[in-house]
Design a protein around this motif. Structure first.
Motif, mmCIF file in Angstrom:
data_model
loop_
_atom_site.group_PDB
_atom_site.id
_atom_site.type_symbol
_atom_site.label_atom_id
_atom_site.label_comp_id
_atom_site.label_asym_id
_atom_site.label_seq_id
_atom_site.Cartn_x
_atom_site.Cartn_y
_atom_site.Cartn_z
ATOM 1 N N ASP A 1 0.651 -1.068 -0.073
ATOM 2 C CA ASP A 1 -0.088 0.478 0.331
ATOM 3 C C ASP A 1 0.798 1.484 0.348
ATOM 4 O OD1 ASP A 1 -2.107 -1.455 0.213
ATOM 5 O OD2 ASP A 1 -2.206 -1.299 2.392
ATOM 6 N N LEU A 2 0.571 2.106 -0.886
ATOM 7 C CA LEU A 2 1.565 3.434 -0.971
ATOM 8 C C LEU A 2 0.948 4.631 -1.158
ATOM 9 C CD1 LEU A 2 3.585 2.081 -4.180
ATOM 10 C CD2 LEU A 2 4.356 1.855 -2.183
ATOM 11 N N LEU A 3 1.353 5.655 -0.472
ATOM 12 C CA LEU A 3 0.507 7.050 0.044
ATOM 13 C C LEU A 3 1.371 7.496 -1.159
ATOM 14 C CD1 LEU A 3 -0.690 7.173 2.788
ATOM 15 C CD2 LEU A 3 -2.398 7.048 1.133
ATOM 16 N N PRO A 4 0.468 9.118 -2.310
ATOM 17 C CA PRO A 4 1.327 10.304 -2.468
ATOM 18 C C PRO A 4 1.830 10.602 -1.658
ATOM 19 C CG PRO A 4 -1.122 10.461 -3.337
ATOM 20 C CD PRO A 4 -0.423 9.116 -2.000
ATOM 21 N N THR A 5 2.839 11.682 -2.197
ATOM 22 C CA THR A 5 3.298 13.016 -1.423
ATOM 23 C C THR A 5 3.535 14.197 -2.437
ATOM 24 O OG1 THR A 5 5.968 12.146 -2.069
ATOM 25 C CG2 THR A 5 4.882 11.158 -0.287
ATOM 26 N N PRO A 6 4.134 15.357 -1.617
ATOM 27 C CA PRO A 6 3.914 16.125 -2.852
ATOM 28 C C PRO A 6 4.799 16.330 -3.537
ATOM 29 C CG PRO A 6 3.056 17.023 -0.126
ATOM 30 C CD PRO A 6 4.006 16.013 -0.401
ATOM 31 N N PRO B 1 6.589 8.604 -4.245
ATOM 32 C CA PRO B 1 5.249 7.522 -2.954
ATOM 33 C C PRO B 1 6.146 6.819 -1.935
ATOM 34 C CG PRO B 1 6.113 6.444 -5.138
ATOM 35 C CD PRO B 1 6.665 6.939 -5.781
ATOM 36 N N VAL B 2 5.294 6.469 -1.254
ATOM 37 C CA VAL B 2 6.014 6.137 0.501
ATOM 38 C C VAL B 2 4.729 4.791 0.895
ATOM 39 C CG1 VAL B 2 7.097 8.087 0.969
ATOM 40 C CG2 VAL B 2 4.952 7.637 1.776
ATOM 41 N N VAL B 3 5.866 4.100 1.288
ATOM 42 C CA VAL B 3 5.153 2.621 1.963
ATOM 43 C C VAL B 3 4.021 3.700 3.391
ATOM 44 C CG1 VAL B 3 5.187 0.843 2.967
ATOM 45 C CG2 VAL B 3 6.678 1.217 0.814
ATOM 46 N N ILE B 4 2.827 2.822 3.855
ATOM 47 C CA ILE B 4 1.802 3.143 4.469
ATOM 48 C C ILE B 4 1.911 1.535 5.026
ATOM 49 C CG2 ILE B 4 -0.211 2.815 3.851
ATOM 50 C CD1 ILE B 4 -1.340 4.873 5.428
#
Length: 306
Positions: A261-266, A270-273
């Motif tokens: 599961d990945l989240l977007p960043t500004p 992407p980073v791992v959640i």
């Protein structure tokens, strides 16, 4: 850590337990799609409740963990159960590692970008002022052992600092390790990306809409509903998911399923959640052929080819 798990099966009439919890004795709708797919592969699938003392686990050729979403309050009992099942997917050592999100520390130490996290043990000072990095920002408070965004809340600082602190205290009073993270607001528009792997190979991906709308109200529930749609992951998301699987302390081919599961960043990176190896929703019905791919991977384990 090496997965040491052998799988055996009768050549005809193989039986697989699809492991669930008492609140979902017939599985959730998505995992129900696996039953006919396994039948087409010559395998009988039987929904079974993990803590039902009447279940004869050795009688099954394989037990596949699916909807065991009530374990967070009884993690020690759940991991002990997993260790007692003779043929389990994913295996018990994977479950023991993956059911506490402290595994994210290990991945971070291996160079995997994760959502910045502060870890608060019971008794630690809460100190929310500098968590989000600015005077006015949003944070997420959640326990290290949880599923489906249960016991998770979103708070705006400084206005809701007291509510956030009360949430931390409530978790600490229950003896739970707390995670505090900045709320990455890009998820409100881009959503979260989950990449699904079956037997170590990429299968499909989905978009999860934003789910955290405000403080946790302490309502007891099994999981929170999510808005799910198919998604084609970006090259950066595919690359990061592959890096995650390579960094796991397990051989990826020994994992029946994995979800990153990945989240977007500004910045756009992407980073791992989370990395879901225990009982993740696999969103089989969102991708053509996904139930058959998983059924085939199970059948291959039953015949000793994987």
């Amino acid at each position: 850590m090496i997965i040491e798990q052998s799988y055996s099966a009768t050549r005809a009439g193989a039986r697989v337990a699809l492991v669930t919890c008492a609140k979902l004795p017939d599985l959730d709708e998505d995992d129900q799609s696996l039953v006919p797919a396994l039948a087409a592969a010559g395998v009988t699938a039987v929904p079974t409740v993990w803590d039902d003392p009447a279940v004869d686990w050795p009688s099954y050729d394989l037990a596949v963990v699916r909807n065991t979403w009530d374990y967070p309050a009884r993690r020690a009992e759940f991991t002990a159960w997993a260790a007692s099942v003779p043929r389990l997917a994913n295996p018990a050592d994977v479950i023991a590692w993956n059911t506490d999100k402290r595994y994210l520390r290990e991945l971070h130490d291996k160079g995997i970008p994760i959502v910045p996290t502060r870890w608060l043990d019971p008794g630690d000072p809460i100190g929310l002022d500098d968590i989000a990095g600015t005077a006015a920002a949003e944070i997420v408070v959640k326990p290290a052992v949880s599923v489906g965004s249960v016991d998770t809340g979103r708070y705006r600082l400084p206005e809701q600092a007291d509510l956030a602190a009360a949430h931390v205290r409530r978790l600490h009073d229950a003896g739970r390790l707390v995670m505090i993270q900045p709320y990455l607001a890009d998820v409100d528009t881009a959503g979260e990306t989950a990449l699904l792997f079956i037997a170590g190979a990429y299968s499909h991906a989905i978009r999860k809409g934003p789910i955290l709308t405000g403080p946790d109200e302490g309502v007891e529930t099994l999981y929170q509903e999510e808005s799910i749609t198919p998604r084609t992951p970006s090259p950066a998301e595919r690359d990061l998911a592959e890096r995650v699987l390579a960094a796991l302390p397990f051989d990826r081919t020994g994992l029946l399923y994995a979800r990153v599961d990945l989240l977007p960043t500004p910045s756009g990176d992407p980073v791992v959640i989370e990395v879901e190896l225990t009982e993740p929703s696999l969103f089989l019905t969102t991708a053509e052929g996904a139930p058959d791919r998983l059924a085939r991977a199970i059948a291959e384990r039953l015949t000793g080819r994987s």
